[in-house]
Write a protein that holds these residues in place. Structure first.
Motif, PDB file in Angstrom:
ATOM      1  N   UNK A 198     -21.149  24.699  60.644  1.00 62.25           N
ATOM      2  CA  UNK A 198     -22.558  25.015  60.382  1.00 62.25           C
ATOM      3  C   UNK A 198     -23.278  25.052  61.702  1.00 62.25           C
ATOM      4  N   UNK A 199     -24.140  25.992  61.828  1.00 57.42           N
ATOM      5  CA  UNK A 199     -25.025  25.953  63.001  1.00 57.42           C
ATOM      6  C   UNK A 199     -26.453  26.049  62.528  1.00 57.42           C
ATOM      7  N   UNK A 200     -27.272  25.170  63.125  1.00 61.26           N
ATOM      8  CA  UNK A 200     -28.701  25.121  62.799  1.00 61.26           C
ATOM      9  C   UNK A 200     -28.977  25.155  61.301  1.00 61.26           C
ATOM     10  N   UNK A 201     -28.157  24.416  60.613  1.00 60.52           N
ATOM     11  CA  UNK A 201     -28.373  24.356  59.167  1.00 60.52           C
ATOM     12  C   UNK A 201     -29.194  23.127  58.861  1.00 60.52           C
ATOM     13  N   UNK A 251     -30.138  19.894  56.241  1.00 60.08           N
ATOM     14  CA  UNK A 251     -29.255  18.959  55.555  1.00 60.08           C
ATOM     15  C   UNK A 251     -28.919  19.435  54.142  1.00 60.08           C
ATOM     16  N   UNK A 252     -29.878  20.099  53.527  1.00 56.68           N
ATOM     17  CA  UNK A 252     -29.632  20.569  52.155  1.00 56.68           C
ATOM     18  C   UNK A 252     -28.516  21.585  52.118  1.00 56.68           C
ATOM     19  N   UNK A 253     -28.583  22.529  53.085  1.00 52.21           N
ATOM     20  CA  UNK A 253     -27.555  23.575  53.118  1.00 52.21           C
ATOM     21  C   UNK A 253     -26.179  22.940  53.285  1.00 52.21           C
ATOM     22  N   UNK A 254     -26.098  22.000  54.214  1.00 54.22           N
ATOM     23  CA  UNK A 254     -24.789  21.410  54.506  1.00 54.22           C
ATOM     24  C   UNK A 254     -24.260  20.685  53.293  1.00 54.22           C
ATOM     25  N   UNK A 255     -25.120  19.851  52.711  1.00 52.03           N
ATOM     26  CA  UNK A 255     -24.662  19.045  51.587  1.00 52.03           C
ATOM     27  C   UNK A 255     -24.297  19.920  50.395  1.00 52.03           C
ATOM     28  N   UNK A 256     -25.102  20.942  50.147  1.00 47.31           N
ATOM     29  CA  UNK A 256     -24.803  21.852  49.027  1.00 47.31           C
ATOM     30  C   UNK A 256     -23.405  22.417  49.154  1.00 47.31           C
ATOM     31  N   UNK A 286     -17.751  17.907  42.034  1.00 49.79           N
ATOM     32  CA  UNK A 286     -18.249  17.119  40.910  1.00 49.79           C
ATOM     33  C   UNK A 286     -19.249  16.074  41.341  1.00 49.79           C
ATOM     34  N   UNK A 287     -19.705  16.211  42.577  1.00 53.37           N
ATOM     35  CA  UNK A 287     -20.660  15.234  43.088  1.00 53.37           C
ATOM     36  C   UNK A 287     -22.008  15.911  43.333  1.00 53.37           C
ATOM     37  N   UNK A 288     -23.041  15.064  43.293  1.00 53.93           N
ATOM     38  CA  UNK A 288     -24.365  15.595  43.584  1.00 53.93           C
ATOM     39  C   UNK A 288     -25.062  14.631  44.550  1.00 53.93           C
ATOM     40  N   UNK A 289     -26.135  15.051  45.145  1.00 55.19           N
ATOM     41  CA  UNK A 289     -26.790  14.174  46.099  1.00 55.19           C
ATOM     42  C   UNK A 289     -28.280  14.104  45.837  1.00 55.19           C
ATOM     43  N   UNK A 290     -28.822  13.045  46.379  1.00 57.47           N
ATOM     44  CA  UNK A 290     -30.262  12.836  46.253  1.00 57.47           C
ATOM     45  C   UNK A 290     -30.734  12.257  47.589  1.00 57.47           C
ATOM     46  N   UNK A 315     -32.689  20.673  62.148  1.00 58.83           N
ATOM     47  CA  UNK A 315     -31.514  21.562  62.070  1.00 58.83           C
ATOM     48  C   UNK A 315     -30.309  20.841  62.661  1.00 58.83           C
ATOM     49  N   UNK A 316     -29.214  20.972  61.963  1.00 60.19           N
ATOM     50  CA  UNK A 316     -28.002  20.298  62.407  1.00 60.19           C
ATOM     51  C   UNK A 316     -26.895  21.304  62.637  1.00 60.19           C
ATOM     52  N   UNK A 317     -26.055  20.975  63.608  1.00 61.23           N
ATOM     53  CA  UNK A 317     -24.870  21.805  63.815  1.00 61.23           C
ATOM     54  C   UNK A 317     -23.655  20.923  63.640  1.00 61.23           C
ATOM     55  N   UNK A 318     -22.709  21.441  62.862  1.00 54.77           N
ATOM     56  CA  UNK A 318     -21.581  20.582  62.514  1.00 54.77           C
ATOM     57  C   UNK A 318     -20.341  21.438  62.360  1.00 54.77           C
ATOM     58  N   UNK A 319     -19.276  20.895  62.877  1.00 55.88           N
ATOM     59  CA  UNK A 319     -18.018  21.611  62.670  1.00 55.88           C
ATOM     60  C   UNK A 319     -16.973  20.617  62.224  1.00 55.88           C
TER      61      UNK A 319
END
Lengths: 1116, 493
Positions: A76-79, A81-86, A93-97, A34-38
């Motif tokens: 983001x709190x306790x998100x 990586x998928x949630x954040x990147x989404x 127009x970008x996507x991730x893998x 889980x990551x927290x980011x502001x």
């Protein structure tokens, strides 16, 4: 290029603890983290950067994609990586893998949909091994991927021509243009290991091409192919001019430090040079371990698995920056450095079986010995009474022999030793912080029972790289050695014991003394008895070294490097002699006072402190066809040693062996020694190359040392050299056959200092043993010599290097002349100076020689490859000038020999060795003896040739002349390497041709053999018995002592099979399944065969041994 | 960050640069003293001087070879049976390794002390006298000069021909500096002149400061023991080359040189010592020489009083073995009693001490392990042991007797008579004899007096007479061979 900025590698917070590193790695790659980011009004790039800091992920993206993207603010709190990147990539127009720790950002597929096609492939290395994690970037577009663990990849690319770049650390980048293929398999070529191109001299690195001298670089893998333990032994194979002196007495004693010389010896020893002056063995090269100087013992005990490479520097151009320490050559050893990557474990384990090698002993068995005694007249006497007693002795022995007593004494104190070594290393890190920790344990027992040398080592390296501007490194090493000698003492005792004696009596008890002989006084003791007692002779030490270094890359061309190393070694030796030892079975110790002083214990404590610091500034630049490399630096060094020792005697019981239980001190006062040496030096090196054709190299060093006289504190050293790359000339005629040819010449003045710290001083000592008129007095210890200075060696070297047939055959050779002047030697003074000698620079010596090496590589298909290497060296040595005291030493030696010649055999049991002499015009390794014409067949007496050429039966030391030389005409090594699929076979041998040896066995065990002890078989077979016998040895009934004569000097040609090793590397694909990276098994045999033309006993005080090793290496 | 590091780096480089290189390279040994360190104060000079005296007590010089050992063996004092290891001395067999070792060790031992002295004298040149107690400065310099002269003189006396025979003999090194260069040889004439110069200089330095000229010296206790009120270095003058010893040495060298004016000089210096006892005519008046014995025993004010019979004849524990009050200069080494190996005087007793009353025979010789040895260094439980007499006042009386005989035979006899009186011999001497006969009488007295002191050899050599009773001696033996290494490496052939 566009792609250079593509990769951003995450930064780790600086951590100074390996534990943190381990934890950090352990927690990586969890997608659930889980990551927290502001973020506030940040660009996408900034967001990625933050995420890199917070997690273990690395982002791969194409920077043009990031342009024109809106700034975003989010929290983001306790998100995960998928949630954040989404959320971040919404509407971009970008996507991730996500692939392992990599996150690849691509434009949404839709934009390329129409033209999309997929390309697949596999990336392998030269050997066909798949490489996981290779970065693949589509240069023209915004796409990229990495290979999976099997080296496979697939990537969507647009139609039309585009270019793929494959890159991976340690391999050469490859760019491939894609047209219509759908499958591209790539073989990445390993970047030619830097070591091939770069020579490390301990202060700085230099490209091999800019050298005007030569350096021999041996890589870890090569070393490990020929030795599982001893580095020094292994180096001998790669450079035959690096010679480990034959130690026939010490055999394979693990505690015997090797004596090494490079390109011939350069020392005269003689009267007046005491042991402390020889403390630093004057022939030894200088050893540099990771940039600082260490003693030979450190290298001897260094774990071979930790070594990255060894560089041997021999000529003036290569060693001049070591100034006063350079004359004997320099050996630079580098240990492995941590590599970028995730935590990697490297484990190796070696099991060693060592067995004694007694093949060179040729002793009589019981019945042969009895025959020898009979023939040698041991039982015959001119007195009737004595003969009666003799008959009793003979009959008793004969009875024993008939009963089948035939003790093989040689094997009694020996064992098959089982040793083991384990080394565990953990390393890894990223571009900023890297670490490497290793621990090893080496249990190394010797073949003589209870002798051992156990080593323990810990090492920890940490490096920190600050934005490629600043590199900080720290290295701590701890080495501990526990050594013990066998309680059985001197092995030669067992060679002397008679085979018709039993070891144990009928009841199985150890016999202490053998039944006394009826016709002889004195008793013969069982040599096993001493070993059954509590006899201690051990020493241990712990050596701690710390080295800190920094590199500051001021500009692209300017680099400043500094290093500071300190070390402390603390050691102690303990010995205990049991009060029951046979040495106390004499009258002095069995009656009265004497019986209370049996048993002895001694203790010695020693501390050695070293300090070594240096600063080096390096500048290099290239303009047009010119290349310049300039280096300036300085170093300071301090060595300090201190030791104290004392002995105690009088122990009641052998089990009460603690030193405090002794009755009293032995000797007057505790002994001890101390010394301090300081060195201060500055150096510079200028290397200029033009058009890759010409190189000019200039070095200069000025050294100051505290050991030198006040009037000669500083001395300059220099070298100059010129190199010429013929193959780069336009007119080059060698064509393809000779693809590389370099000629070089260099000359310079080097130095060596090998005297004790205070020898140049006028010093006083208080005389504490005697007082005079109510006070104590101080007395002058020596005259001192304030002019004492370095020995100077003028060294000139011509060399060539040629590569033939596409570098499949390599040739390298050089010819050198080394003139040593001002050798430190004692000078005899007239008595009226008040002292007999003083030390001065006198004595000249010349070493001339050549070295040649040829290596050939061949390869057949993918699976089969191999190489053969032959290296040869030759050295001749000539004394040009000796001091007056050495001249009088020569005469004294002759007088002494004449005096000894009159002594009986029993008084000087092994006295007939040739003595060292030094004569101008001769070699320092010459053998001096009286010329012999052999045994007169008519009477069995030896005929000598006098100095005037007359024949005589009388041996006279004044007829002594040079009758041989131990230095061979040619010394060499052959090694070959074969590789088939996963199997490697390596064979290495070295040989010597054209030298001579004085065969002491013939003297001590055949001619001067004392029949009270066991003798060589040749005593019976090869001695003269009756007129007409053409015999090598004199009359069997002649018991006079034979003196050193040319009859015992034999030509010495020798070959030794140093190692045979077979190893198997387990298939990597299979290993992957059990999550191993690499596994390798090696079976190695060392010192297997030793064949020589001189038949003599080898390993007198300690036997030689052969060993078989089984080694397992695992990387995971 | 990088900037900070750069500053640190510059600071480090700066520190590195300002440290003086030479200071860094000056390393002081721990187990030894460097000369500079030792001579940094006057105490160091004193220690170095004491070290020289210790050097003199070594067996290679006055602890054996040049006193009771080699020197007295050559003077034929002992019975040395043919099987004895020291037999070559008795046979004057100078080619044996035993004898070569003796000359080698002696040469080295003596010159080693000279080298030590030369360092002291050289270092003194640079000293500022104001940093010193003037007394100590004078003592160090005066004694060092005197000792260097003493030692060169002895080398000359043993290894060169007599002055009268060959004053141009030039194989003896005269060392005035401690050096690794070859020390040049000088002629006997040159060396003697310089020895005299050095002794005169020493005399001047000592005259005003020497405790030996005070009341303290009169009592032999203080001659060899430290009075509680005095510093060790300025007292116990009996163990050091004091002013009186230098005076006596001057007499010794002048009589050795033996040129015309030397005898008067020698007499002049000897008289300074002798006159301490009062005028010789007062000591022994013409009228009744034998009646004066008791009178002589009276207290008087001599600095070197005659030894008392009571002290000579005391029990072995208390006995005065070397006649301490009469000794001008002695060395101290208690170790000599362990080293002294009891050379046998039994067969020589009669000839050395013809008179049965001689105290030197009755109390000076003891029987030990069936042989007779001198008490001077025998291992006894005696309070005063370990003293090696180097100069005693009777030597001066003997010189006076020798010199005065040419002008006044009667007076000359009084000098001899005085010695004999105090040794318990009262028989008158017949002095109406020829000079050679007289000199023989002098030598006989010397022989009894100098047992174990190494002086007798020089009497024989100076008088150029054969060693009496020795069947092996030939006159060419008086010049001991200079060691080969000295000749060879000193280029003195």
């Amino acid at each position: 290029m566009v792609g250079t900025k593509l990769l951003r590698i995450m930064k780790l917070t600086i951590v100074l603890s390996i534990i943190f590193c381990l934890q950090a790695t352990a927690s990586g790659y969890s997608q659930d983290k889980k990551l927290s980011l502001e973020v506030k009004e940040s660009s996408l790039e900034k967001v990625f950067e933050k995420l890199e800091q917070l997690s273990e992920y690395r982002f791969i993206y194409f920077s043009p994609d990031m342009k024109n993207q809106a700034k975003l603010s989010a929290s983001y709190t306790d998100a995960d990586i998928h949630e954040i990147l989404d959320m971040c990539l919404e509407n971009t127009g970008l996507t991730y893998k996500i692939m392992d720790e990599h996150i690849i950002i691509n434009p949404q597929a839709s934009t390329l949909q129409d033209e999309k096609r997929t390309i697949r492939g596999n990336v392998t290395d030269d050997d066909g091994e798949p490489i996981p994690g290779v970065n693949i970037i589509l240069l023209e577009y915004n796409n990229g991927t990495i290979t999976d663990e099997n080296g496979n990849y697939s990537l969507s690319i647009p139609d039309g021509q585009c270019t793929l770049r494959f890159s991976f650390i340690g391999f050469v980048n490859q760019e491939i243009s894609v047209e219509r293929q759908t499958e591209i398999n790539v073989v990445l070529v390993a970047e030619v290991s830097q070591i091939d191109d770069v020579v490390v001299n301990g202060y700085f690195s230099k490209s091999k091409n800019s050298l005007t001298g030569n350096a021999i670089v041996v890589k870890a893998e090569e070393l490990q192919k020929v030795s599982s333990g001893n580095i020094l032994q292994a180096v001998q194979i790669f450079d035959p001019s690096f010679v480990i002196a034959e130690a026939n007495d010490m055999g394979s004693n693990p505690n015997n430090l090797p004596d090494i010389k490079m390109r011939g010896g350069s020392t005269l020893t003689g009267e007046g040079l005491d042991e402390s002056q020889l403390r630093n063995n004057p022939n030894l090269p200088t050893f540099i371990l990771d940039g600082y100087e260490v003693g030979v013992q450190v290298i001897y005990d260094l774990d071979i698995d930790r070594i990255e490479n060894v560089t041997i520097l021999k000529d003036a151009a290569a060693t001049a920056i070591y100034g006063s320490r350079a004359a004997n050559g320099v050996m630079v050893i580098q240990t492995k450095n941590p590599e970028i990557g995730e935590l990697k474990w490297d484990y190796s384990s070696t099991l060693t079986f060592t067995t004694p090698d007694l093949t060179d002993y040729n002793l009589c068995n019981a019945s042969e010995k009895l025959e020898a005694e009979q023939l040698g007249g041991y039982y015959s006497s001119s007195y009737y009474d004595a003969n009666l007693l003799n008959d009793i002795d003979y009959q008793n022995r004969l009875d024993e022999v008939r009963r089948g007593v035939d003790t093989y004494w040689l094997s009694q104190p020996l064992q098959t030793a089982f040793g083991q070594k384990h080394n565990l290393r953990a390393s890894g890190g990223d571009k900023a912080v890297r670490y490497d920790a290793s621990a090893s344990i080496d249990k190394n027992p010797g073949v003589m029972k209870d002798s051992k040398r156990d080593r323990f080592a810990l090492a920890f390296k940490l490096s920190y790289n600050l934005k490629d501007k600043f590199l900080f490194r720290n290295q701590i090493e701890i080495q501990k050695v526990n050594a013990a000698e066998s309680p059985y003492g001197n092995y030669s005792e067992f060679g002397l014991a008679n085979p018709y004696y039993r070891t144990h009596d009928e009841n199985g008890n150890l016999i202490t003394t053998f039944s006394e002989e009826a016709n002889r006084v004195g008793i013969v003791r069982n040599p096993l008895y001493e070993g059954s007692l509590n006899m201690v002779n051990e020493n241990e030490f712990i050596d701690v070294r710390n080295s800190t270094s920094f590199d500051y890359f001021a500009t692209e061309n300017l680099r400043i490097k500094g290093q500071f190393a300190i070390g402390e070694k603390r050691g102690s030796s303990n010995s205990f002699i049991s009060p029951f030892s046979a040495r106390y079975m004499t009258y002095d110790y069995t009656s009265g006072e004497g019986s209370t002083i049996r048993g002895e214990a001694s203790k010695m404590d020693q501390v050695i402190n070293t300090l070594d610091a240096n600063v080096v500034i390096q500048y290099n630049n290239q303009w047009g066809k010119s290349f310049l490399n300039a280096v300036a630096g300085g170093n300071i060094k301090e060595d300090k040693f201190r030791s104290t020792s004392f002995s105690v005697q009088g122990f009641a019981n052998e089990t009460l062996d603690y030193i405090s239980l002794g009755k009293e001190y032995m000797g007057d006062s505790p002994a001890g020694s101390e010394g301090k040496n300081r060195l201060l030096g500055g150096f510079g090196n200028l290397n200029y190359g033009f058009d890759n054709r010409y190189t000019i190299d200039l070095s200069y060093r000025i050294d100051g040392s505290s050991a030198f006289g006040n009037d000669k504190r500083y001395a300059p050293f220099w070298s100059t050299g010129f190199g010429y790359n013929l193959h780069n000339e336009k007119f080059w005629f060698g064509g393809k056959a000779v693809n590389y040819l370099r000629l070089a010449v260099n000359t310079g003045q080097l130095g060596k200092s090998n005297f004790s710290p205070y020898q140049s001083r006028q010093t006083y000592q208080y005389n504490m043993r005697q007082w005079y008129s109510y006070s104590i007095g101080a007395q002058l210890m020596g005259l001192g010599n304030s002019n004492l200075e370095w020995e100077k060696t003028q060294s000139t070297d011509f060399s060539f290097r040629a590569d033939l047939f596409n570098s499949t055959i390599k040739l390298q050779g050089n010819y050198y002349v080394k003139n040593t002047k001002g050798m430190v030697a004692p000078i005899t003074l007239p008595l009226s100076n008040g002292f007999t000698t003083y030390t001065d620079n006198i004595g000249e010596l010349q070493n001339v020689g050549y070295e040649l090496s040829i290596s050939g590589l061949f390869k057949k298909g993918r699976d089969f490859s191999g190489s053969v290497n032959v290296a040869l060296s030759h050295n001749t040595n000539e004394i040009k000038k000796i001091s007056n005291s050495l001249r009088s030493f020569n005469q004294k030696v002759k007088d002494q020999q004449n005096e000894d010649a009159g002594q009986s055999k029993t008084k000087v049991p092994f006295g007939s060795k040739p003595r060292i002499q030094y004569e101008e015009g001769q070699s320092i390794s010459a053998i001096y003896a009286v010329r012999s014409l052999g045994i007169n067949p008519m009477n069995g007496r030896e005929v000598f040739l006098t100095a005037d050429g007359d024949l005589t039966y009388n041996w006279n030391a004044n007829d002594i002349e040079v009758v041989g030389d131990t230095e061979p005409d040619l010394r060499g090594s052959i090694s070959s390497f074969l590789s088939y699929k996963n199997w490697d076979l390596n064979v290495a041998a070295f040989f010597e041709l054209g030298g001579q040896r004085y065969n002491s066995t013939l003297v001590d065990r055949v001619e001067n053999a004392n029949l009270r002890y066991n003798v060589d078989k040749r005593y019976v077979t090869d001695r003269w018995k009756e007129p007409g016998d053409i015999a090598q040895f004199k009359n069997i009934s002649d018991h006079s002592k034979s003196e050193a004569s040319s009859r015992f000097v034999q030509d010495y040609n020798m070959i030794q099979l140093q190692s045979v090793s077979l190893s198997y590397s387990v298939n990597r694909e299979w290993l992957k399944k059990i999550s191993f990276d690499r596994a390798r098994f090696t079976l190695m045999m060392n010192d297997l065969v030793h064949v020589s033309t001189v038949k003599r006993e080898r390993g007198i005080q300690y036997p030689y041994a052969r060993s078989v090793n089984l080694k397992v290496q695992l990387i995971f | 960050m990088i900037q900070k590091i750069t500053y640190c780096l510059m600071l480090f480089l700066f520190m590195f640069a300002v440290t003086s290189c030479d200071d860094y390279l000056d390393v002081e040994p721990m187990a030894q003293y460097e000369a500079d360190q030792l001579f940094s104060n006057s105490k160091g000079f004193e220690s170095a001087l004491i070290g020289c005296y210790i050097g003199l007590t070594q067996p290679s010089s006055y602890g054996m070879n040049l006193t009771y050992g080699g020197s007295d063996m050559l003077a034929d004092y002992y019975d040395i049976p043919s099987s004895h290891q020291y037999r070559p001395f008795l046979e004057y067999n100078y080619e044996t390794s035993l004898f070569k070792d003796f000359t080698n060790n002696t040469y080295l031992g003596v010159y080693n002390v000279i080298a030590n002295l030369n360092v002291i004298l050289d270092r003194l040149e640079d000293e500022d006298i104001n940093d010193w107690e003037p007394v100590n400065y004078n003592l160090v310099k005066g004694e060092a000069l005197a000792m260097r002269a003493y030692l060169h003189f002895d080398i000359l006396r043993y290894f060169a021909p007599r002055y009268q025979d060959d004053k141009d003999f030039k194989k003896i090194a005269f060392a005035t500096e401690a050096t690794t260069n070859i020390i040049p040889s000088q002629t006997t004439e040159y060396i003697v002149n310089h020895i005299i110069q050095d002794l005169e200089a020493a005399k001047l330095l000592l005259v005003d400061v020497d405790e030996c000229l005070t009341e303290n010296f009169r009592n032999w206790i203080y001659k060899f023991n430290q009075p509680s009120n005095l510093d060790y270095f300025t007292s116990t003058r009996g163990f050091r080359l004091n002013y009186l010893a230098v005076t006596a040495l001057l007499a010794r060298i002048h009589i050795y040189r033996g040129m015309d004016e030397d005898y008067s000089k020698a007499l002049q210096y000897a008289s300074i010592i002798i006159n301490e006892d009062g005028d010789i005519d007062e000591q022994i008046p013409d009228e009744d020489p034998s009646s004066l014995k008791s009178q002589l025993e009276d207290e008087h004010l001599s600095l070197l009083p005659w030894v008392k019979e009571a002290d000579i004849s005391a029990s072995l524990e208390k006995r005065d073995l070397i006649y301490m009050p009469e000794v001008i200069f002695a060395l101290y080494d208690i170790g000599i009693v362990d080293r002294f190996m009891g050379l046998n005087l039994s067969l020589k007793e009669e000839s050395i001490f013809p008179s049965a009353n001689d105290f030197r025979r009755t109390f000076g010789i003891i029987e030990e392990d069936n042989i007779k040895v001198s008490v001077k260094y025998a291992k006894l439980n005696n309070d005063h042991q370990g003293k090696i007499p180097m100069i005693r006042k009777t030597e001066m009386y003997l010189y006076a007797a020798e010199i005065v005989f040419d002008t006044d035979k009667k007076k000359a006899s009084k000098y001899l008579q005085a010695i004999r009186r105090y040794r318990g011999i009262n028989e008158p001497i017949n002095y109406e004899v020829t000079k050679p006969e007289w000199l023989e009488l002098v030598r006989e007295e010397a022989r009894a007096e100098f047992v174990g002191e190494g002086q007798m050899w020089h009497f024989y050599k100076r008088h150029n007479v054969a060693i009496p009773e020795s069947p092996f001696f030939t006159s060419d033996k008086y010049v001991l061979p200079i060691p080969v290494t000295e000749l060879q490496y000193g280029e003195r052939n």
